[in-house]
Scaffold this motif. Structure first.
Motif, short mmCIF file in Angstrom:
data_model
loop_
_atom_site.label_atom_id
_atom_site.label_comp_id
_atom_site.label_asym_id
_atom_site.label_seq_id
_atom_site.Cartn_x
_atom_site.Cartn_y
_atom_site.Cartn_z
N LYS A 61 0.83 -1.20 0.00
CA LYS A 61 0.00 0.00 0.00
C LYS A 61 0.87 1.25 0.00
CE LYS A 61 -3.72 -2.45 2.25
NZ LYS A 61 -4.55 -2.63 3.44
N LYS A 62 0.70 2.04 -1.04
CA LYS A 62 1.39 3.32 -1.18
C LYS A 62 0.38 4.43 -0.88
CE LYS A 62 5.03 1.33 -3.16
NZ LYS A 62 6.28 1.17 -2.46
N GLU A 63 0.84 5.68 -0.95
CA GLU A 63 -0.06 6.79 -0.67
C GLU A 63 -1.16 6.93 -1.73
OE1 GLU A 63 0.12 11.61 -0.10
OE2 GLU A 63 1.91 10.44 0.33
N GLN A 64 -0.78 6.85 -3.02
CA GLN A 64 -1.73 7.07 -4.10
C GLN A 64 -2.33 5.80 -4.69
OE1 GLN A 64 -2.78 10.01 -5.52
NE2 GLN A 64 -1.73 11.17 -3.94
N TYR A 65 -1.73 4.65 -4.38
CA TYR A 65 -2.19 3.41 -5.01
C TYR A 65 -1.73 2.19 -4.22
CZ TYR A 65 2.62 3.55 -6.80
OH TYR A 65 3.99 3.64 -6.91
N VAL A 66 -2.25 1.04 -4.64
CA VAL A 66 -1.89 -0.25 -4.06
C VAL A 66 -1.28 -1.10 -5.17
CG1 VAL A 66 -2.81 -2.39 -3.08
CG2 VAL A 66 -3.70 -0.20 -2.31
N ILE A 67 -0.20 -1.82 -4.83
CA ILE A 67 0.35 -2.81 -5.76
C ILE A 67 -0.09 -4.18 -5.25
CG2 ILE A 67 2.40 -3.85 -6.79
CD1 ILE A 67 3.88 -1.20 -6.27
N PHE A 68 -0.87 -4.88 -6.05
CA PHE A 68 -1.36 -6.21 -5.71
C PHE A 68 -0.61 -7.20 -6.59
CE2 PHE A 68 -3.99 -9.92 -5.71
CZ PHE A 68 -4.65 -9.92 -4.49
N HIS B 170 -10.50 -2.30 -2.79
CA HIS B 170 -11.30 -1.14 -3.19
C HIS B 170 -12.18 -0.68 -2.02
CE1 HIS B 170 -14.67 0.99 -5.17
NE2 HIS B 170 -13.66 1.55 -5.83
N ALA B 171 -12.77 -1.62 -1.31
CA ALA B 171 -13.64 -1.29 -0.18
C ALA B 171 -12.87 -0.61 0.96
CB ALA B 171 -14.34 -2.55 0.33
N GLU B 172 -11.56 -0.85 1.01
CA GLU B 172 -10.73 -0.20 2.03
C GLU B 172 -10.47 1.27 1.70
OE1 GLU B 172 -7.19 -2.56 2.31
OE2 GLU B 172 -8.21 -4.20 3.32
N GLY B 173 -10.95 1.73 0.55
CA GLY B 173 -10.85 3.14 0.21
C GLY B 173 -9.79 3.49 -0.81
N ARG C 263 -13.37 -2.51 -13.87
CA ARG C 263 -14.66 -1.83 -13.70
C ARG C 263 -14.79 -1.24 -12.29
NH1 ARG C 263 -18.26 -5.90 -14.17
NH2 ARG C 263 -18.49 -6.03 -11.93
N THR C 264 -14.41 -2.01 -11.29
CA THR C 264 -14.54 -1.58 -9.90
C THR C 264 -13.74 -0.31 -9.62
OG1 THR C 264 -14.90 -3.86 -9.19
CG2 THR C 264 -14.21 -2.29 -7.50
N PHE C 265 -12.49 -0.29 -10.06
CA PHE C 265 -11.65 0.87 -9.76
C PHE C 265 -11.98 2.08 -10.65
CE2 PHE C 265 -9.45 -2.37 -7.45
CZ PHE C 265 -8.98 -1.69 -6.34
N ASN C 266 -12.49 1.83 -11.85
CA ASN C 266 -12.85 2.93 -12.74
C ASN C 266 -14.17 3.59 -12.36
OD1 ASN C 266 -10.56 2.81 -14.36
ND2 ASN C 266 -11.47 1.30 -15.73
N GLU C 267 -15.05 2.85 -11.70
CA GLU C 267 -16.38 3.36 -11.36
C GLU C 267 -16.35 4.65 -10.55
OE1 GLU C 267 -18.39 0.11 -9.46
OE2 GLU C 267 -19.36 -0.52 -11.32
N ASP C 268 -15.41 4.76 -9.64
CA ASP C 268 -15.37 5.96 -8.79
C ASP C 268 -14.23 6.89 -9.17
OD1 ASP C 268 -13.27 4.51 -7.81
OD2 ASP C 268 -13.81 4.72 -5.70
N GLY C 269 -13.80 6.83 -10.42
CA GLY C 269 -12.80 7.78 -10.89
C GLY C 269 -11.36 7.35 -10.69
N GLY C 270 -11.16 6.12 -10.23
CA GLY C 270 -9.80 5.62 -10.06
C GLY C 270 -9.29 4.98 -11.33
N ILE C 271 -8.17 4.26 -11.20
CA ILE C 271 -7.58 3.59 -12.36
C ILE C 271 -7.03 2.23 -11.93
CG2 ILE C 271 -5.37 4.77 -12.05
CD1 ILE C 271 -5.06 4.77 -15.13
#
Length: 130
Positions: A7-14, A37-40, A67-75
């Motif tokens: 977990k980074k500040e701007q993103y997560v590497i899975f 995604h549910a973790e914010g 789809r999940t990450f794009n739905e709320d404006g993420g990438i």
């Protein structure tokens, strides 16, 4: 399914630590992506460097994440796919839908550009309302 989450500040590497992304592991991957995604977290890099094989259910998991990450404006960015996975994405014409890059650096850059663009768009909308 073995995996790690950074977990980074701007993103997560899975990073799945599996050679195959097939019908036995895809439901677990979908679930874990939804949990992150549910973790914010709005932005995710899926490091596919260890995955040598994927089937249609694996592609389905990638589409759910996208789809999940794009739905709320993420990438959602797929990083470092191996040759078989890259071919499957291209044959399925999902390279037009998914963000696929060769390295972590390119993935992080794509996220930062996306964030800057979103912030600029939001600022622009605020200025128009005034």
């Amino acid at each position: 399914m073995k995996y790690s989450v950074d977990k980074k500040e701007q993103y997560v590497i899975f990073t799945p630590h599996e050679e195959k992304l097939d019908s036995s592991l895809s439901p677990v991957l979908k679930s874990e992506l939804l949990t992150v995604h549910a973790e914010g977290y709005r932005n995710l890099i899926l490091d596919m460097s260890e995955v040598k094989y994927a089937d249609s259910s694996g592609l389905s998991a990638l589409l759910v994440g996208n789809r999940t990450f794009n739905e709320d404006g993420g990438i959602f960015v797929i990083s470092s796919p191996q040759e078989h996975v890259t071919k499957l994405i291209k044959i399925s014409m999902l390279d037009k839908v998914l963000n696929v890059v060769d390295t972590h650096e390119e993935a992080a850059e794509a996220i930062f550009i996306h964030e800057i663009k979103n912030n600029t768009d939001e600022d622009g909308e605020e200025e128009e309302e005034i």
